[in-house]
Enzyme design. Structure first.
Site: not given
Length: 401
Positions: A11, A52, A76, A205, A282
């Site tokens: 915070d 923050e 938050d 490829h 992949e």
């Protein structure tokens, strides 16, 4: 030794916005909720959003210092959570360097997720941030709003460890601009780096029959087409022109990548070792494998929308992009450590290469659906020992013309 999973609660706030600002961060064990680390610091004069983001950076650094492998960030601040998750754009130019630093830190973990929580569930970090704002107010005597709570500021609660250190207001401004290069982060600069990087030549490829038919091609071992083989030869010539000295060629285990890698190795003289890296495979598209894009859209519309909307979603029976990112980051870390100041050719697929480029550019998840990588397209990423990263080229295809 089991992997360490932690929760970072962070915070920050300012009394005046901008005004005397500070942040707080707590690192907890994800299983026991035991507090493993606390961080808090006065920032001088800054805005709520800067504070923050500073709390987020402190929490990620603390988690990295503890050797954590997986991090769940709870804040938050809806703004920070949505921006770091890639769902919101970062329109404020003052926040972009901070977000870039956070993205760099994220590469030190196997997995980082962001969760918004209401303020009442973020009391510990909030209390640390308020204590830091008290410190900042004392440092910035005469600063606007120094004695009044504003924005997220609230009276500090008791029982909180004193703030670890103070910054003069002008120090805070320099640190938050990203110009200080402190805590091991690379210092942003327009100057060309003088050190030798580890250079990755990223090659998708060559084309296959599935490429021409616009089908999902994941773990299926589809060979190169004649067109794909010609593309591999053209890419090999381009690689040789760009990098006559290559330490190794690292490839996915699937035949379409291995054949592309073999062609490149042959063009480079046949003495460059070809290493198979399973983590470069992949994405597993599950039930979508081998189907056309239009078939999948027609049969799984809801699942496709969910998959396009979140990297945590997977095709039915398949793999999420978040899981792909975990293994791709593992490969990058291994190559960076194992081949310092060397040039490598990395032959892989669309998903792993997109994720690698997303991380290198500190971009959000939306990048994955906006970047197009052609078969046999070539990209270049440089990585330095101090954590610096530069993307030199993305999807060059002039050699295929």
């Amino acid at each position: 030794m089991s992997a360490l999973r932690v929760v970072v609660e962070a915070d920050g706030g300012a009394r005046g916005n901008p005004g005397p600002a500070g942040y707080g961060a707590v690192v907890r064990d994800a299983n026991s909720s035991e507090v493993l680390a606390e961080r808090a610091e006065a920032l001088g004069i800054a805005t709520n959003n800067v504070a923050e983001y500073s709390g987020l950076l402190a929490g990620l650094r603390a988690a990295a210092d503890l050797g954590a492998s997986e991090v769940e960030v709870r804040m938050d601040s809806k703004l920070v959570v949505e921006q770091m998750s890639g769902r919101w754009q970062i329109k404020n130019p003052g926040l972009r360097p901070l977000a870039a630093q956070a993205a760099t830190l994220m590469r030190r973990f196997d997995l980082v997720t962001y969760v918004w929580v209401p303020r009442e569930r973020n009391k510990h970090a909030d209390a640390l941030a308020n204590r830091a704002m008290d410190e900042a107010a004392g440092l910035a005597s005469g600063a606007r709003g120094g004695g009044e709570a504003a924005g997220k500021a609230q009276p500090a609660t008791g029982g909180v460890r004193p703030v670890a250190g103070k910054l003069r207001p002008e120090q805070g401004a320099r640190r938050l601009s990203g110009a200080s290069g402190e805590r091991g982060q690379p210092r942003p600069s327009w100057e060309p780096p003088s050190a030798t990087p580890t250079r990755l030549l990223l090659v998708r490829h060559g084309a296959t029959a599935f490429t021409a038919q616009r089908r999902y091609s994941g773990r299926g071992d589809v060979p190169l087409s004649d067109t794909g083989l010609a593309q591999a030869r053209a890419t090999a010539a381009r690689v040789k022109a760009l990098a006559p000295t290559v330490a190794a060629i690292v490839t996915s285990p699937l035949v379409r990548c291995m054949r592309t890698a073999e062609v490149i190795a042959g063009t480079l003289g046949g003495e460059v070792p070809v290493e198979v890296e399973p983590d470069l495979v992949e994405c597993d598209f599950g039930e979508w494998e081998g189907r056309t894009f239009s078939e999948v859209r027609a049969q799984w519309p809801d699942e496709m929308d969910a998959w396009l909307g979140s990297t945590e979603e997977a095709p039915p029976g398949g793999e999420s992009f978040r899981a792909v990112a975990t293994r791709v980051r593992r490969v990058v870390a291994t190559l960076h450590k194992g081949y310092p100041e060397s040039t490598l050719v990395v032959v892989s697929h669309v998903s792993p290469l997109k994720i690698l480029l997303r991380d290198a550019l500190a971009a959000g998840d939306a990048f994955l659906h906006r970047l197009y990588l052609d078969p046999a397209g070539l990209s270049i990423v440089d990585m330095w020992a101090d954590g610096g990263v530069a993307v030199r080229m993305v999807n060059e295809t002039a050699h295929l013309a």
